[in-house]
Write a protein that holds these residues in place. Structure first.
Motif, short mmCIF file in Angstrom:
data_model
loop_
_atom_site.label_atom_id
_atom_site.label_comp_id
_atom_site.label_asym_id
_atom_site.label_seq_id
_atom_site.Cartn_x
_atom_site.Cartn_y
_atom_site.Cartn_z
N ILE A 212 -1.03 114.67 -14.89
CA ILE A 212 -1.69 115.85 -14.33
C ILE A 212 -0.84 117.09 -14.58
CG2 ILE A 212 -2.45 116.94 -12.19
CD1 ILE A 212 -3.12 114.13 -11.14
N THR A 213 0.47 116.97 -14.40
CA THR A 213 1.38 118.10 -14.64
C THR A 213 1.31 118.55 -16.10
OG1 THR A 213 2.91 117.41 -12.90
CG2 THR A 213 3.79 118.85 -14.62
N ALA A 343 7.99 123.78 -10.47
CA ALA A 343 8.99 122.83 -10.95
C ALA A 343 10.38 123.26 -10.50
CB ALA A 343 8.94 122.74 -12.47
N GLN A 344 11.20 122.28 -10.16
CA GLN A 344 12.55 122.59 -9.69
C GLN A 344 13.60 122.44 -10.78
OE1 GLN A 344 13.23 123.87 -6.53
NE2 GLN A 344 10.99 124.03 -6.64
N GLY A 345 13.14 122.33 -12.02
CA GLY A 345 14.06 122.23 -13.14
C GLY A 345 13.32 121.79 -14.38
N ASP A 348 11.69 118.31 -14.28
CA ASP A 348 10.73 118.03 -13.20
C ASP A 348 9.32 117.99 -13.77
OD1 ASP A 348 9.26 117.80 -10.90
OD2 ASP A 348 10.04 119.59 -9.93
N ARG A 349 8.76 116.79 -13.86
CA ARG A 349 7.41 116.61 -14.41
C ARG A 349 6.41 116.18 -13.34
NH1 ARG A 349 8.43 112.42 -19.08
NH2 ARG A 349 9.71 111.51 -17.43
N GLU A 444 3.20 127.50 -10.11
CA GLU A 444 2.95 126.27 -9.35
C GLU A 444 2.04 125.36 -10.19
OE1 GLU A 444 1.42 127.45 -5.54
OE2 GLU A 444 3.42 127.95 -4.78
N ASP A 445 2.68 124.63 -11.10
CA ASP A 445 1.94 123.81 -12.07
C ASP A 445 2.46 122.37 -12.13
OD1 ASP A 445 4.37 124.13 -13.31
OD2 ASP A 445 3.61 125.31 -14.99
#
Length: 462
Positions: A212-213, A343-345, A348-349, A444-445
Motif C-alpha cells: 500500500i505504501t 515516513a520516519q526515515g 520506513d516502508r 503522509e504516505d
C-alpha cells in the motif's frame, strides 16, 4: 559434452520424456508443437534436486549456483503452497508433473511462469539456512516468488486474455486485463503463505502495508488507470525512466490492491457468503469448459455472475479511474484499521502497529537517490517534492549541501526546520548548477495497519 568435468551433468525439464536415462535425464523428449516446446525450459548442468508430491502430483525443486541451504525445508514449505493452490481451484492439478528451476546468486530476483514449470532467480542468502526455524525476510520474499509463479499455472498459463490466444511471437500482445492476471496473482501469492500456515496474519499485514505504501508514494497512480497500465505495459512499464514513478502505476502492485479491495467488497456485501475465491473458481470452470481466452469485458461479467453483486461501480472506479481505492473503508469492515503517516526515515516502508504514533514528520527533499562517485545521484525526483519545486531533475548529481560535501542528504537536512531554505550544488551532465530548496515535511504516505480484536479473519480463511 564429453569429458570428466561434465560427467555429473544432469537434465531438468518438465518436457514429457520419450526415451531417457533415468539417472541423468539425458535422452529424447517430445513436444507436440513449437509453442509447447518453448514453454518447457531445459536446464543442463550440475544442480541439487529435491522431490515431493502435492495432492499426489510429483514435483521437483532444482537449485543451481553456489549456496548453503536447507532444501528439505524448502521442499516442505513449497509443498504446502502447492497443495493450497491446487485445492483452491480444485483437484486435479492442470499438470501431471511440475518442476521449479531456481538459480541463486547475488542481488538477483525474479521468475517466469511456464505451463508445468517455472524459472526463478534469487539471492543465495534467501534460501533457508540449515537448522534455522524462523522465516527470514529474504526467505519470505523467495516463498512469495514461488507462490506467485505457481499460481500462474492457472491464472495466465491456462486462463488468459483472448488477445493472447494464440500467441503471436512476431509482435507485442496488448490487453487491458494484465491487472487481473498479474495483479490478482500478486494478491494471492502472499495470501497463500498465510492460508497454508507458513506465516501469521500480522506478518501478512506487514507485507500488505508495504505494498500500500509503495502505491501511495507514486504520483503515477493519479495519472494512469489500471486498464491503461495493463494496455501500455510494452510501451511504458517495460521502458521505465527516471520519471516513471510520476507518470505510471504498476498493474502488479495496484492490481494486487484492486484484488484485495474486490475480495473485501464481495465478502462485505455478501455478508461473508462469497469471496474472490468464488470468482477465481468460476473463471477456472469456464476455462475447463471451453479452453478459450477471456475477451476484454468478460472477466468483469463472470465476476458479477459468480457473485450476483452489483460490481460495475467498483470496476469503474478501480480500473477506469485514477481515484484511490477505498481500502480504509473496506479493511475496516474486516477489523483492520488503516492510517497514513509520514515516513520516519528512508527505510520506513510501513507496517503493522499496536497504536498509531502520530510522530512529527521529518524533512524530505522528495527524491530517491543512488550512489555516485562524485556525490549523491538523484535517481528520481518525485512530483510535488521540494527538489522538483526547486528545479532539480532525475539524473542530477548533488555535490554540496550549503557548501558541505553531499554524503547523506537525509541526515544533512535533518537539523533544519520546515520552510528553511538551503543551497544545493549539483552537476547536470557536465554543468555545475545551483538550486535554492525550500524544505518540506515528509508527506503522509506511509501505511500503518492496526489489527483490531477479532479482525482480519478473511486473511486465513480457506
Amino acid at each position: 559434452p564429453d569429458g570428466k568435468f561434465y560427467a555429473d551433468w544432469k537434465v531438468a525439464t518438465s518436457l514429457p520424456a520419450a526415451d531417457i536415462k533415468k539417472k541423468s535425464g539425458f535422452g529424447r523428449y517430445q513436444a507436440s508443437n513449437y509453442d509447447e516446446l518453448i514453454d518447457h525450459p531445459v536446464e543442463l548442468g550440475n544442480f541439487k534436486k529435491v522431490s515431493f508430491k502435492a495432492c499426489g502430483v510429483p514435483h521437483e525443486f532444482v537449485v543451481s549456483g553456489r549456496f548453503q541451504g536447507d532444501l528439505k525445508r524448502l521442499a516442505e514449505d513449497t509443498r504446502k503452497i502447492c497443495e493450497y493452490q491446487i485445492q483452491l481451484f480444485g483437484e486435479p492439478a492442470p499438470f501431471d508433473r511440475y518442476v521449479f528451476m531456481l538459480f541463486v546468486g547475488k542481488d538477483i530476483y525474479g521468475g517466469l511462469e511456464h505451463r508445468a514449470s517455472t524459472a526463478l532467480v534469487a539471492n543465495r542468502d534467501d534460501l533457508p539456512a540449515p537448522g534455522a526455524a524462523e522465516i527470514s525476510d529474504g526467505y519470505l520474499k523467495l516463498l512469495g516468488l514461488i507462490s506467485h509463479e505457481y499460481f500462474h499455472s492457472w491464472n495466465v498459463k491456462r486462463m488468459k486474455p483472448a488477445a493472447f490466444t494464440p500467441y503471436d511471437l512476431n509482435r507485442e500482445g496488448h490487453t487491458r486485463l494484465l491487472w487481473a492476471f498479474e495483479g490478482i496473482t500478486s494478491y494471492y501469492d502472499d495470501l497463500a503463505l498465510v492460508r497454508c500456515g507458513l506465516i501469521d496474519e500480522k506478518r501478512y499485514l506487514g507485507l500488505l502495508a508495504e505494498t500500500i505504501t509503495g502505491v501511495q508514494r507514486g504520483a503515477g497512480r493519479l495519472k494512469q488507470t489500471l486498464e491503461q497500465s495493463s494496455f501500455e505495459a510494452w510501451t511504458k512499464y517495460y521502458r521505465q525512466d527516471e520519471n516513471s514513478p510520476n507518470s505510471i502505476v504498476s498493474y502488479y502492485t495496484k492490481g494486487s490492491l484492486a484484488a484485495l479491495a474486490l475480495d473485501l467488497l464481495i465478502r462485505r456485501d455478501s455478508k461473508g457468503k462469497q469471496s474472490l475465491d468464488d470468482v477465481m473458481r468460476a473463471l477456472w470452470a469456464k476455462w475447463l469448459a471451453d479452453g478459450k481466452g477471456l475477451e476484454e469485458d468478460e472477466w468483469e461479467k463472470i465476476a458479477i455472475e459468480a457473485t450476483g453483486l452489483k460490481l460495475k461501480p467498483f470496476f469503474d472506479l478501480a480500473l477506469r479511474s485514477t481515484q484511490d481505492l477505498p481500502l480504509a473503508e473496506l479493511l475496516a469492515s474486516q477489523g483492520v484499521e488503516l492510517k497514513f503517516e509520514a515516513a520516519q526515515g528512508a527505510s520506513d516502508r510501513g507496517g503493522v502497529v499496536d497504536a498509531f504514533a502520530g510522530k512529527p514528520a521529518p524533512l524530505t527533499l522528495g527524491v530517491k537517490t543512488a550512489a555516485d562517485a562524485a556525490g549523491v545521484k538523484l535517481a528520481q525526483v518525485l512530483d510535488g517534492g521540494a527538489a522538483q519545486a526547486a528545479g532539480l531533475s532525475g539524473g542530477d548529481v548533488v555535490v554540496a549541501v550549503d557548501k558541505l560535501r553531499a554524503v547523506d542528504l537525509d541526515k544533512q537536512i535533518a537539523r533544519y526546520q520546515a520552510g528553511d531554505k538551503i543551497k544545493l550544488h549539483a552537476f547536470r551532465r557536465d554543468e555545475l548548477m545551483s538550486f535554492e530548496v525550500t524544505l518540506q515535511p515528509a508527506a503522509e504516505d506511509t501505511c500503518r495497519l492496526k489489527l483490531l480484536p477479532d479482525g482480519g479473519k478473511w486473511i486465513a480463511s480457506r
